[in-house]
Design a protein around this motif. Structure first.
Motif, PDB file in Angstrom:
ATOM      1  N   ILE A   1       1.147  -1.178   0.274  1.00 52.58           N
ATOM      2  CA  ILE A   1      -0.527  -0.276  -0.412  1.00 52.58           C
ATOM      3  C   ILE A   1       0.723   1.247   0.043  1.00 52.58           C
ATOM      4  O   ILE A   1       0.584   2.354  -0.568  1.00 52.58           O
ATOM      5  CB  ILE A   1      -0.672  -0.148   1.353  1.00 52.58           C
ATOM      6  N   LEU A   2       1.804   1.052   0.233  1.00 54.98           N
ATOM      7  CA  LEU A   2       3.139   2.122   1.051  1.00 54.98           C
ATOM      8  C   LEU A   2       3.525   2.800  -0.830  1.00 54.98           C
ATOM      9  O   LEU A   2       3.479   4.360  -1.047  1.00 54.98           O
ATOM     10  CB  LEU A   2       3.904   2.084   1.868  1.00 54.98           C
ATOM     11  N   LYS A   3       3.830   1.515  -1.515  1.00 56.72           N
ATOM     12  CA  LYS A   3       4.600   1.726  -2.144  1.00 56.72           C
ATOM     13  C   LYS A   3       3.245   2.540  -3.879  1.00 56.72           C
ATOM     14  O   LYS A   3       3.307   2.627  -5.037  1.00 56.72           O
ATOM     15  CB  LYS A   3       5.221   0.465  -3.320  1.00 56.72           C
ATOM     16  N   GLU A   4       2.225   1.407  -3.539  1.00 53.40           N
ATOM     17  CA  GLU A   4       1.536   2.147  -4.528  1.00 53.40           C
ATOM     18  C   GLU A   4       0.965   3.240  -4.506  1.00 53.40           C
ATOM     19  O   GLU A   4       0.566   4.041  -5.334  1.00 53.40           O
ATOM     20  CB  GLU A   4      -0.026   1.483  -4.289  1.00 53.40           C
ATOM     21  N   ASN A   5       1.188   4.411  -2.998  1.00 50.08           N
ATOM     22  CA  ASN A   5       0.360   5.543  -3.436  1.00 50.08           C
ATOM     23  C   ASN A   5       1.391   6.089  -3.352  1.00 50.08           C
ATOM     24  O   ASN A   5       1.072   7.489  -2.829  1.00 50.08           O
ATOM     25  CB  ASN A   5      -0.207   5.452  -1.452  1.00 50.08           C
ATOM     26  N   MET A   6       3.189   5.864  -3.405  1.00 51.82           N
ATOM     27  CA  MET A   6       3.894   7.056  -3.635  1.00 51.82           C
ATOM     28  C   MET A   6       3.906   8.097  -4.559  1.00 51.82           C
ATOM     29  O   MET A   6       3.429   7.063  -6.087  1.00 51.82           O
ATOM     30  CB  MET A   6       5.427   5.883  -3.536  1.00 51.82           C
ATOM     31  N   GLN A   7       4.119   9.223  -4.134  1.00 48.84           N
ATOM     32  CA  GLN A   7       3.819  10.116  -5.838  1.00 48.84           C
ATOM     33  C   GLN A   7       5.237   9.919  -6.277  1.00 48.84           C
ATOM     34  O   GLN A   7       6.793   9.692  -5.963  1.00 48.84           O
ATOM     35  CB  GLN A   7       3.754  11.317  -4.821  1.00 48.84           C
ATOM     36  N   THR A   8       4.797  10.811  -7.267  1.00 44.36           N
ATOM     37  CA  THR A   8       6.948  10.612  -8.116  1.00 44.36           C
ATOM     38  C   THR A   8       6.800  12.074  -7.504  1.00 44.36           C
ATOM     39  O   THR A   8       7.262  12.639  -6.752  1.00 44.36           O
ATOM     40  CB  THR A   8       5.957  10.523  -9.482  1.00 44.36           C
ATOM     41  N   GLY A   9       8.031  13.071  -8.399  1.00 44.47           N
ATOM     42  CA  GLY A   9       8.467  14.020  -8.417  1.00 44.47           C
ATOM     43  C   GLY A   9       9.972  14.006  -7.070  1.00 44.47           C
ATOM     44  O   GLY A   9      10.494  13.648  -7.799  1.00 44.47           O
ATOM     45  N   LEU A  10       9.841  14.904  -6.639  1.00 48.54           N
ATOM     46  CA  LEU A  10      10.540  14.562  -5.300  1.00 48.54           C
ATOM     47  C   LEU A  10      10.804  13.827  -3.886  1.00 48.54           C
ATOM     48  O   LEU A  10      11.192  14.451  -3.210  1.00 48.54           O
ATOM     49  CB  LEU A  10      11.453  16.189  -5.285  1.00 48.54           C
ATOM     50  N   THR A  11       9.797  13.144  -4.239  1.00 49.79           N
ATOM     51  CA  THR A  11       8.993  12.530  -2.922  1.00 49.79           C
ATOM     52  C   THR A  11      10.389  11.234  -2.873  1.00 49.79           C
ATOM     53  O   THR A  11      10.801  10.888  -3.424  1.00 49.79           O
ATOM     54  CB  THR A  11       8.018  11.433  -3.480  1.00 49.79           C
ATOM     55  N   THR A  12      10.533  11.032  -1.637  1.00 52.51           N
ATOM     56  CA  THR A  12      12.023  10.663  -1.035  1.00 52.51           C
ATOM     57  C   THR A  12      11.303   9.351  -0.332  1.00 52.51           C
ATOM     58  O   THR A  12      12.636   8.800   0.177  1.00 52.51           O
ATOM     59  CB  THR A  12      12.396  11.507  -0.293  1.00 52.51           C
ATOM     60  N   GLY A  13      10.148   8.923   0.197  1.00 50.11           N
ATOM     61  CA  GLY A  13      10.462   7.950   0.432  1.00 50.11           C
ATOM     62  C   GLY A  13       8.102   7.484   0.794  1.00 50.11           C
ATOM     63  O   GLY A  13       7.484   8.929   1.434  1.00 50.11           O
ATOM     64  N   GLY A  14       8.111   6.100   1.388  1.00 50.32           N
ATOM     65  CA  GLY A  14       7.026   6.624   2.175  1.00 50.32           C
ATOM     66  C   GLY A  14       6.765   5.492   3.503  1.00 50.32           C
ATOM     67  O   GLY A  14       7.950   4.024   3.280  1.00 50.32           O
ATOM     68  N   TYR A  15       7.001   5.858   4.667  1.00 54.69           N
ATOM     69  CA  TYR A  15       6.876   4.793   5.730  1.00 54.69           C
ATOM     70  C   TYR A  15       5.934   4.724   6.802  1.00 54.69           C
ATOM     71  O   TYR A  15       4.980   5.325   6.883  1.00 54.69           O
ATOM     72  CB  TYR A  15       8.048   5.533   6.888  1.00 54.69           C
ATOM     73  N   ALA A  16       5.794   3.504   7.546  1.00 57.22           N
ATOM     74  CA  ALA A  16       3.977   3.366   8.469  1.00 57.22           C
ATOM     75  C   ALA A  16       4.271   2.342   9.717  1.00 57.22           C
ATOM     76  O   ALA A  16       5.169   1.494   9.546  1.00 57.22           O
ATOM     77  CB  ALA A  16       3.486   2.932   7.627  1.00 57.22           C
ATOM     78  N   ALA A  17       4.176   2.467  10.387  1.00 58.11           N
ATOM     79  CA  ALA A  17       3.932   1.845  12.043  1.00 58.11           C
ATOM     80  C   ALA A  17       2.645   2.189  11.990  1.00 58.11           C
ATOM     81  O   ALA A  17       2.365   3.005  12.445  1.00 58.11           O
ATOM     82  CB  ALA A  17       5.181   2.592  12.910  1.00 58.11           C
ATOM     83  N   VAL A  18       2.313   0.450  12.603  1.00 52.07           N
ATOM     84  CA  VAL A  18       0.669   0.164  12.842  1.00 52.07           C
ATOM     85  C   VAL A  18       1.003  -0.612  14.313  1.00 52.07           C
ATOM     86  O   VAL A  18       1.865  -0.780  14.016  1.00 52.07           O
ATOM     87  CB  VAL A  18      -0.052  -0.838  12.195  1.00 52.07           C
ATOM     88  N   MET A  19       0.464  -0.683  15.550  1.00 54.46           N
ATOM     89  CA  MET A  19       1.064  -0.421  16.775  1.00 54.46           C
ATOM     90  C   MET A  19      -0.221  -0.668  17.517  1.00 54.46           C
ATOM     91  O   MET A  19      -1.628  -0.355  17.367  1.00 54.46           O
ATOM     92  CB  MET A  19       1.627   0.432  17.066  1.00 54.46           C
ATOM     93  N   ASN A  20       0.019  -2.013  18.251  1.00 60.10           N
ATOM     94  CA  ASN A  20      -1.420  -2.276  19.000  1.00 60.10           C
ATOM     95  C   ASN A  20      -1.020  -1.247  21.015  1.00 60.10           C
ATOM     96  O   ASN A  20       0.018  -1.193  21.452  1.00 60.10           O
ATOM     97  CB  ASN A  20      -1.027  -3.155  19.321  1.00 60.10           C
ATOM     98  N   PRO A  21      -2.409  -0.423  21.088  1.00 62.10           N
ATOM     99  CA  PRO A  21      -1.593   0.897  21.694  1.00 62.10           C
ATOM    100  C   PRO A  21      -1.501   0.515  23.122  1.00 62.10           C
ATOM    101  O   PRO A  21      -0.866   0.850  24.110  1.00 62.10           O
ATOM    102  CB  PRO A  21      -2.682   1.836  21.396  1.00 62.10           C
ATOM    103  N   LYS A  22      -1.958  -0.878  23.608  1.00 58.52           N
ATOM    104  CA  LYS A  22      -2.366  -1.175  24.395  1.00 58.52           C
ATOM    105  C   LYS A  22      -0.994  -2.004  25.464  1.00 58.52           C
ATOM    106  O   LYS A  22      -0.312  -1.685  26.208  1.00 58.52           O
ATOM    107  CB  LYS A  22      -3.628  -1.816  25.236  1.00 58.52           C
ATOM    108  N   THR A  23      -0.490  -2.964  24.346  1.00 58.00           N
ATOM    109  CA  THR A  23       1.056  -3.594  24.495  1.00 58.00           C
ATOM    110  C   THR A  23       1.772  -3.310  23.933  1.00 58.00           C
ATOM    111  O   THR A  23       3.287  -4.328  24.402  1.00 58.00           O
ATOM    112  CB  THR A  23       0.290  -5.218  24.442  1.00 58.00           C
ATOM    113  N   GLY A  24       2.101  -2.099  22.774  1.00 58.86           N
ATOM    114  CA  GLY A  24       3.187  -1.973  22.459  1.00 58.86           C
ATOM    115  C   GLY A  24       3.240  -3.085  21.128  1.00 58.86           C
ATOM    116  O   GLY A  24       4.467  -2.464  20.645  1.00 58.86           O
ATOM    117  N   GLY A  25       2.999  -3.816  21.393  1.00 64.78           N
ATOM    118  CA  GLY A  25       3.259  -5.078  19.789  1.00 64.78           C
ATOM    119  C   GLY A  25       3.190  -4.515  18.415  1.00 64.78           C
ATOM    120  O   GLY A  25       2.348  -3.605  18.561  1.00 64.78           O
ATOM    121  N   LEU A  26       3.837  -4.714  17.418  1.00 64.90           N
ATOM    122  CA  LEU A  26       3.473  -3.962  16.278  1.00 64.90           C
ATOM    123  C   LEU A  26       3.128  -4.630  15.433  1.00 64.90           C
ATOM    124  O   LEU A  26       3.678  -5.391  15.644  1.00 64.90           O
ATOM    125  CB  LEU A  26       4.744  -3.526  15.890  1.00 64.90           C
TER     126      LEU A  26
END
Length: 686
Positions: A335-360
């Motif tokens: 999904i990050l790759k598919e929604n990457m812009q062109t031009g001068l965009t330098t990347g796309g990054y995401a972290a999805v986390m359980n807010p109670k346990t801290g598990g990613l």
């Protein structure tokens, strides 16, 4: 008268005056000395036989004991559902066992002969190694020494080590280079020469061809210590979607990393062992490594093995079960790759986390070369790369103002307006470029993402409430107050996630003309933070104020034997690192503002259509930050989001996008949220 000559009778003994002839005297002396020496020899032999006989017999029968180490297979890495992410695959291997009778000369000769039948990786071969191999040949060494044109006197004054250094320096000055075929020999020689006595090193453990196996196998008698056997390599049954997160090994070609060489050697590694050099493989090296098999080898004075005994049984490394969901990790990455812009965009990054346990649940990222457009997977960038995040940090600014009593849940109205400070450019909010005065509560300021609302909060915290055209006197405590305020949410601090080389972010200068930059800090335009910090930040809001440590490993599993399932040896419980002290009413200000971003109806709402249609509903905060890429003005697009109905929090950043190019973050966040319900858990009703 002639006289006749007198004839002597030679048979008659003539009488001489004095003692007898000198010849018998010398002979007697010689016989006496010989007899004395013979007597001494007899006495010495007697002493050797009787007195020291046992000592010399012990010397003859002397044995040496050396420990042979055999590396154990590394532990397996599972995802949260039990799927194998990283396993071990058996592969043909060409290895070298350094037996006691194998000399350095044998190694040199074997490497040269073996090179005709075995091709290894030569990319890591250095000039220094090439020179070492060249000088290992006596003819080459003598030739180089002669080229130094040292006098006999000079040679006598120098040690062998000093002469060797001079030969190396001489060849370096001559820009010594090996041919490609010679480099192959050098690479083999280096692995063999670095192998300690009675240890085994894999010369080639991946990509061994059937031709290499057969050609070497039929000539094994020519190669002392060379073995054709089965080795192992890392295997990725679920594909490479998480490979940069999982990490890599140094490989037998490069051996132990130079940076930690002494530490690894002290821990019992051999120079040519493979170790984790990135990601989870590096972070959990000691857990995954396992216990090597140790055999005590006893050799006699002729270097022949006379006895062997296993002193330590080998055991595979412990396994890891991650909090990462393999399917979800793959989907987030795509999904990050598919929604990457062109031009001068330098990347796309995401972290999805359980807010109670801290598990990613997922940690993904792509670097983009904005010159060529090439994408490179880099999941760890979410942990290691600092980014100016922009307006997503505004909930923390509101929290600081509430704690300081500058605003209250029932009295938080300020005008969004043009900010004119003496000596600085005018500042305005994106939705109000003319700077028309618009009264906003804190909740509305979050929904509409008002920059000037946050600036006015910061000015009041500085003790200098806003007046148009005012000169700004910077309080000595304002920076400490603001950074501590952001820090209570974990911003600007390492999260302690169990991954290597985490960045705390970058803090800008606060002296001189930059001291007044706290006004930019108030709406996220100054200090930098990592994506994992932002995920922890939004988790604090989602869980009601607790700073929980992110993690990728859920538990450590001991390897099972004979079909027995792996057993849990340790389970990593949530670690609370602090808490943000706000009353329930104060928390409600922040949560309502973020809820309205994703569900509100303000004409200036920043949430976007896709976020508004998500079910179950979410709370969110969007952000943009001014940036410069290749000398051109760009923007960093960011978003944090959580669900009040499930343990879900996410942070996303796309740095270097074209100015005013909105939508890619919204699309990516919505797609990731929907993938979560398909991959991780059933969708609840909101």
């Amino acid at each position: 008268m002639n006289r006749k000559p007198e004839l002597k009778n030679f048979n008659r003994k003539e009488q001489r005056s004095g003692n007898s002839s000198i010849i018998p005297t010398r002979l007697n002396i010689l016989l006496g000395v010989s007899g004395f020496l013979l007597l001494l020899l007899i006495i010495k032999l007697g002493m050797l036989t009787i007195v020291s006989g046992n000592s010399y017999l012990a010397l003859i029968n002397k044995t040496d004991a050396t420990v042979e180490t055999t590396a154990a297979p590394r532990g397996i890495i599972y995802d949260s559902t039990g799927k194998v992410l990283v396993g071990n695959k058996s592969v043909p291997s060409i290895s070298f066992e350094r037996l006691p009778e194998i000399s350095t000369t044998d190694i040199y000769n074997t490497a040269g002969r073996l090179s005709k039948y075995l091709s290894v990786d030569t990319n890591s071969v250095t000039q220094s190694q090439e020179i070492d191999y060249y000088l290992a040949n006596k003819k080459n060494n003598d030739k180089t020494i002669n080229a130094l044109k040292l006098t006999s006197k000079q040679k006598n004054k120098l040690t062998n080590s000093e002469i060797y250094k001079k030969t190396v320096h001489y060849l370096q000055k001559k820009d010594f280079k090996s041919t490609d075929s010679e480099k192959n020999s050098v690479a083999i020689y280096e692995k063999m020469i670095q192998t300690t006595s009675l240890s085994t090193t894999a010369l080639k453990s991946t990509g061994v061809t059937t031709s290499e196996i057969s050609r070497i196998g039929e000539r094994l008698s020519q190669f002392p210590g060379i073995r054709v056997n089965q080795g192992w390599t890392r295997d990725y049954p679920q594909g490479s979607s998480a490979k940069s997160l999982l990490g890599s090994l140094s490989g037998s070609a490069s051996g132990l990393p130079e940076s930690g060489l002494s530490t690894y050697l002290a821990q019992g590694y051999t120079r040519t062992e493979s170790v984790g050099i990135s990601g989870i493989e590096e972070q959990y090296e000691q857990t995954l490594r396992g216990i090597n098999k140790k055999t005590q080898i006893t050799t006699n004075s002729q270097n022949k093995i006379v006895k062997s005994k296993v002193t330590q049984s080998g055991q595979s490394g412990n396994n890891l079960q991650l909090t990462i969901n393999a399917k979800f990790q793959s989907d987030v990455s795509n999904i990050l790759k598919e929604n990457m812009q062109t031009g001068l965009t330098t990347g796309g990054y995401a972290a999805v986390m359980n807010p109670k346990t801290g598990g990613l649940y997922a940690l993904a990222g792509w670097d983009r070369n904005n010159q060529t457009g090439k994408l490179t997977q880099n999941d760890l960038a979410a942990v290691q790369d600092p980014i100016v995040m922009g307006s997503v940090i505004k909930p923390a600014m509101v929290a600081m103002a509430l704690q300081a009593g500058i605003i209250t849940p029932s009295n938080s109205t300020q005008d969004d307006q043009l900010i004119k400070l003496a000596g600085t450019p005018e500042k305005h909010s994106d939705f109000n470029p003319a700077g028309t005065k618009i009264a906003l509560t804190a909740e509305q300021a979050l929904e509409d993402s008002s920059n000037t609302y946050m600036i006015q909060l910061a000015l009041k915290m500085n003790g200098t409430p806003y007046v148009s055209g005012m000169s700004l006197a910077v309080s000595s405590s304002i920076w400490n107050t603001m950074r501590n305020g952001f820090g209570q949410f974990g911003l600007g601090l390492r999260t302690g996630v169990d991954l290597p080389n985490e960045t705390p972010g970058y803090r800008g200068s606060i002296t001189g003309s930059l001291a007044s930059s706290f006004v930019d800090e108030s709406f996220g335009q100054y200090d930098t933070y990592s994506v994992i910090q932002m995920a922890r930040f939004v988790s604090v809001i989602a869980n009601g104020g607790y700073l929980v440590q992110p993690k990728v490993v859920e538990s450590v599993l001991k390897s099972g034997k004979n079909g027995v399932q792996p057993s849990v040896t340790s389970s990593l419980t949530p670690t609370i690192q602090g808490n943000v002290k706000l009353s329930s009413d104060e928390w409600n200000v922040i949560k309502t503002g973020m809820w309205n971003v994703a569900n509100g109806s303000s004409s200036y709402n920043t949430g976007g259509t896709l976020i508004h249609t998500l079910r179950p509903r979410v709370a969110a905060k969007t952000g943009t930050a001014e940036s410069f890429t290749n000398g051109q003005q760009t923007q960093n697009d960011t978003m944090v989001m959580y669900s009040p109905y499930a343990p879900y929090a996410i942070a996303i950043a796309y740095p270097g996008d074209k100015v005013d190019s909105f939508g890619n973050v919204e699309k990516a966040a919505a797609a990731i949220y929907n993938a979560f319900w398909n991959d991780v858990m059933p969708k609840p009703n909101d």
